[in-house]
Write a protein that holds these residues in place. Structure first.
Motif, PDB file in Angstrom:
ATOM      1  N   PRO A 182       0.799  -1.236   0.000  1.00 27.72           N
ATOM      2  CA  PRO A 182       0.000   0.000   0.000  1.00 27.72           C
ATOM      3  C   PRO A 182       0.825   1.277   0.000  1.00 27.72           C
ATOM      4  O   PRO A 182       0.295   2.347  -0.320  1.00 27.72           O
ATOM      5  N   SER A 183       2.116   1.189   0.328  1.00 24.57           N
ATOM      6  CA  SER A 183       2.940   2.402   0.323  1.00 24.57           C
ATOM      7  C   SER A 183       3.140   2.949  -1.090  1.00 24.57           C
ATOM      8  O   SER A 183       3.627   4.072  -1.264  1.00 24.57           O
ATOM      9  N   TRP A 184       2.732   2.202  -2.117  1.00 24.88           N
ATOM     10  CA  TRP A 184       2.785   2.699  -3.484  1.00 24.88           C
ATOM     11  C   TRP A 184       1.683   3.727  -3.751  1.00 24.88           C
ATOM     12  O   TRP A 184       1.837   4.600  -4.605  1.00 24.88           O
ATOM     13  N   LYS A 185       0.568   3.614  -3.046  1.00 27.47           N
ATOM     14  CA  LYS A 185      -0.607   4.420  -3.384  1.00 27.47           C
ATOM     15  C   LYS A 185      -0.352   5.935  -3.386  1.00 27.47           C
ATOM     16  O   LYS A 185      -0.794   6.633  -4.316  1.00 27.47           O
ATOM     17  N   PRO A 186       0.340   6.507  -2.393  1.00 26.71           N
ATOM     18  CA  PRO A 186       0.557   7.965  -2.415  1.00 26.71           C
ATOM     19  C   PRO A 186       1.302   8.467  -3.648  1.00 26.71           C
ATOM     20  O   PRO A 186       1.107   9.613  -4.059  1.00 26.71           O
ATOM     21  N   PHE A 187       2.118   7.609  -4.234  1.00 23.38           N
ATOM     22  CA  PHE A 187       2.874   8.031  -5.412  1.00 23.38           C
ATOM     23  C   PHE A 187       2.011   8.042  -6.671  1.00 23.38           C
ATOM     24  O   PHE A 187       2.399   8.631  -7.684  1.00 23.38           O
ATOM     25  N   LEU A 188       0.868   7.409  -6.597  1.00 26.02           N
ATOM     26  CA  LEU A 188      -0.079   7.412  -7.711  1.00 26.02           C
ATOM     27  C   LEU A 188      -1.173   8.450  -7.516  1.00 26.02           C
ATOM     28  O   LEU A 188      -1.708   8.988  -8.483  1.00 26.02           O
ATOM     29  N   ASP A 189      -1.487   8.765  -6.264  1.00 27.32           N
ATOM     30  CA  ASP A 189      -2.606   9.666  -5.964  1.00 27.32           C
ATOM     31  C   ASP A 189      -2.408  11.066  -6.528  1.00 27.32           C
ATOM     32  O   ASP A 189      -3.371  11.750  -6.877  1.00 27.32           O
ATOM     33  N   GLY A 190      -1.159  11.523  -6.615  1.00 29.50           N
ATOM     34  CA  GLY A 190      -0.907  12.888  -7.051  1.00 29.50           C
ATOM     35  C   GLY A 190      -0.856  13.084  -8.556  1.00 29.50           C
ATOM     36  O   GLY A 190      -0.757  14.225  -9.027  1.00 29.50           O
ATOM     37  N   ILE A 191      -0.947  12.010  -9.318  1.00 24.78           N
ATOM     38  CA  ILE A 191      -0.754  12.119 -10.771  1.00 24.78           C
ATOM     39  C   ILE A 191      -1.856  12.925 -11.447  1.00 24.78           C
ATOM     40  O   ILE A 191      -1.582  13.757 -12.317  1.00 24.78           O
ATOM     41  N   ALA A 192      -3.103  12.703 -11.057  1.00 19.19           N
ATOM     42  CA  ALA A 192      -4.234  13.311 -11.764  1.00 19.19           C
ATOM     43  C   ALA A 192      -4.145  14.833 -11.809  1.00 19.19           C
ATOM     44  O   ALA A 192      -4.499  15.460 -12.815  1.00 19.19           O
ATOM     45  N   PHE A 193      -3.657  15.457 -10.741  1.00 14.62           N
ATOM     46  CA  PHE A 193      -3.546  16.909 -10.706  1.00 14.62           C
ATOM     47  C   PHE A 193      -2.077  17.355 -10.689  1.00 14.62           C
ATOM     48  O   PHE A 193      -1.774  18.484 -10.318  1.00 14.62           O
ATOM     49  N   GLY A 194      -1.198  16.454 -11.105  1.00  8.70           N
ATOM     50  CA  GLY A 194       0.214  16.787 -11.173  1.00  8.70           C
ATOM     51  C   GLY A 194       0.532  17.586 -12.418  1.00  8.70           C
ATOM     52  O   GLY A 194      -0.329  17.866 -13.253  1.00  8.70           O
ATOM     53  N   GLY A 195       1.796  17.969 -12.549  1.00  7.89           N
ATOM     54  CA  GLY A 195       2.227  18.743 -13.704  1.00  7.89           C
ATOM     55  C   GLY A 195       3.608  18.329 -14.150  1.00  7.89           C
ATOM     56  O   GLY A 195       4.402  17.811 -13.373  1.00  7.89           O
ATOM     57  N   PRO A 196       3.916  18.558 -15.435  1.00  2.32           N
ATOM     58  CA  PRO A 196       5.196  18.106 -15.991  1.00  2.32           C
ATOM     59  C   PRO A 196       6.362  19.001 -15.626  1.00  2.32           C
ATOM     60  O   PRO A 196       6.188  20.162 -15.264  1.00  2.32           O
ATOM     61  N   GLU A 197       7.555  18.437 -15.731  1.00  2.00           N
ATOM     62  CA  GLU A 197       8.751  19.244 -15.647  1.00  2.00           C
ATOM     63  C   GLU A 197       8.733  20.158 -16.882  1.00  2.00           C
ATOM     64  O   GLU A 197       8.706  19.671 -18.016  1.00  2.00           O
ATOM     65  N   PRO A 198       8.703  21.468 -16.713  1.00  6.18           N
ATOM     66  CA  PRO A 198       8.520  22.365 -17.853  1.00  6.18           C
ATOM     67  C   PRO A 198       9.625  22.206 -18.899  1.00  6.18           C
ATOM     68  O   PRO A 198      10.796  22.029 -18.564  1.00  6.18           O
ATOM     69  N   LEU A 199       9.232  22.254 -20.177  1.00 11.40           N
ATOM     70  CA  LEU A 199      10.187  22.132 -21.270  1.00 11.40           C
ATOM     71  C   LEU A 199      10.667  23.514 -21.703  1.00 11.40           C
ATOM     72  O   LEU A 199       9.864  24.365 -22.079  1.00 11.40           O
ATOM     73  N   PHE A 200      11.976  23.718 -21.631  1.00  4.80           N
ATOM     74  CA  PHE A 200      12.607  24.969 -22.043  1.00  4.80           C
ATOM     75  C   PHE A 200      13.752  24.652 -22.997  1.00  4.80           C
ATOM     76  O   PHE A 200      14.405  23.612 -22.859  1.00  4.80           O
TER      77      PHE A 200
END
Length: 404
Positions: free
Chosen positions: A347-365
């Protein structure tokens, strides 16, 4: 990403899959993988690909992390590109703008198979320029014993920025131990940690049209919160990076840190810890996180671009990619059937998946280093008290515009 295995800087070992009986007319698809060894899943897949593509052979060169990106870039700039290479997705915009790589055709179904925003990490001018191959998200680690010692519920991690600050302050006040680990060294993770706050408060850095959006109310709140955390964090944050935080956390010298899934295997077994989604800011629409990927990029001018794309898609298809992720402890890129099993078993995997839906990418420059340095300077100026958040944010927004 270099979060697994023993990394031997400077390693440069060539693995040739060419057989003695290979015909002279065979064309070579050259491939560079960063690290100290070929991925365990790749040799058999490469052999299978060669069997289905007579006349083509794959030559894999393993290059140590310290030299890998520089070697790939040097070869491409010199007109002797490798066919396929493992690169940080942050470099794709520069490679694409310099006409050194080819776009990767992706169907709508292929794009939809990934978690939200993953394809954004490789997209520039509405085209994908790499195939994601490694993915990281972050979560909050907390020391349950220090929570209890400070009179806090050890089973209740903070879920909001306010709760994070209040818990960290209580721990600092009542135990004398830093409540929060705030890395602000001149390292990429200083910028990354700021981006965690951007994406847990519905902020952005640059929009799809290339407009800089850093100087926003959401991001001002993020930078103001970082300033607020300084008194309840370790002394002298600008002397510490993310790896230092793991050591301090393992030694019981800081109560909370942010880290990726690999941190679970690095934290000392002598402490009781938990892991939870990153606390969210006042503007958040849900749990968020910075989404960082590395990618397979196909370089231009080799004459085997189509074959390199086909090979890359085989190595990273949903089934093969998930096996690679499980082997190396990486956050899954796609919600394949095995993810539910992974979470139910651990279950310790779950927090690393929970944030994806409202996460954001490393900006491309285009000039990623210039962008990164400006962001680090911004954070450090606030953490050290040399600038107020509003002024630092406005200055950084003006600075990074030249790097886009």
């Amino acid at each position: 990403m270099k979060h697994y295995g023993t990394l031997l800087a400077g390693a440069a070992v060539v693995l040739s899959t060419m057989s003695v009986s290979a015909f002279a007319e065979d064309k070579t698809v050259s491939m560079i993988q960063c690290g100290d060894a070929i991925a365990e899943t790749y040799p058999d897949l490469i052999k299978a690909w060669e069997a289905k593509n007579p006349g083509f052979k794959v030559n894999v060169e393993i290059v140590g992390w310290a030299q890998c990106q520089d070697k790939i870039t040097t070869l491409a700039a010199a007109g002797t590109p490798v066919g396929l290479a493992y690169v940080g997705s942050r470099t794709l915009k520069q490679f694409a703008d310099s006409d050194l790589i080819v776009p990767i055709p992706m169907t709508d179904a292929e794009k939809a198979a990934y978690y939200p925003h993953i394809v954004d990490t490789v997209t520039f001018k509405d085209e994908a320029w790499g195939i994601p191959v490694a993915f990281s998200t972050k979560a909050l680690f907390w020391n349950k014993a220090l929570f209890e010692k400070a009179g806090l519920d050890p089973a209740k991690p903070p879920t909001t920025w306010d709760e994070l600050y209040n818990d960290a302050k209580a721990i600092k006040d009542k135990t004398g131990i830093a409540g929060y680990g705030l890395p602000a060294k001149t390292m990429d993770n200083t910028m990354h940690q700021f981006l965690h706050y951007v994406y847990t408060n519905d902020g952005t850095v640059i929009d799809a049209d290339g407009k800089i959006t850093l100087d926003s109310p959401q991001n001002l709140q993020a930078l103001e919160f970082i300033k607020k955390l300084v008194p309840v964090s370790e002394d002298g944050p600008s002397a510490y990076d993310q790896d230092d935080m793991i050591k301090l956390f393992s030694d019981g010298k800081v109560a909370m840190i942010e880290g990726g899934p690999w941190v679970r295997n690095q934290v000392s077994k002598d402490i009781q810890w938990g892991v939870a989604p990153l606390p969210v800011g006042p503007q958040a629409k849900g749990a968020g996180t910075l989404l960082i990927t590395d990618s397979m990029a196909v370089f231009k001018g080799t004459g085997v671009e189509d074959q390199a794309i086909d090979l890359a898609k085989l190595l990273t298809n949903p089934e093969n990619q998930f096996l690679y992720e499980k082997t190396h402890g990486l956050t899954p890129l796609r919600p394949v059937a095995g993810v539910d099993t992974l979470v139910s078993e651990d279950p310790s995997w779950k927090p690393f998946l929970d944030g994806i839906a409202f996460g954001g990418p490393e900006p491309l420059f285009l000039d990623y280093k210039g962008f990164q340095n400006a962001m680090i300077d911004m954070v450090q100026s606030v953490v050290t008290g040399n600038a107020e958040p509003a002024a630092a944010l406005t200055k950084a927004a003006g600075s990074i515009d030249q790097f886009k």
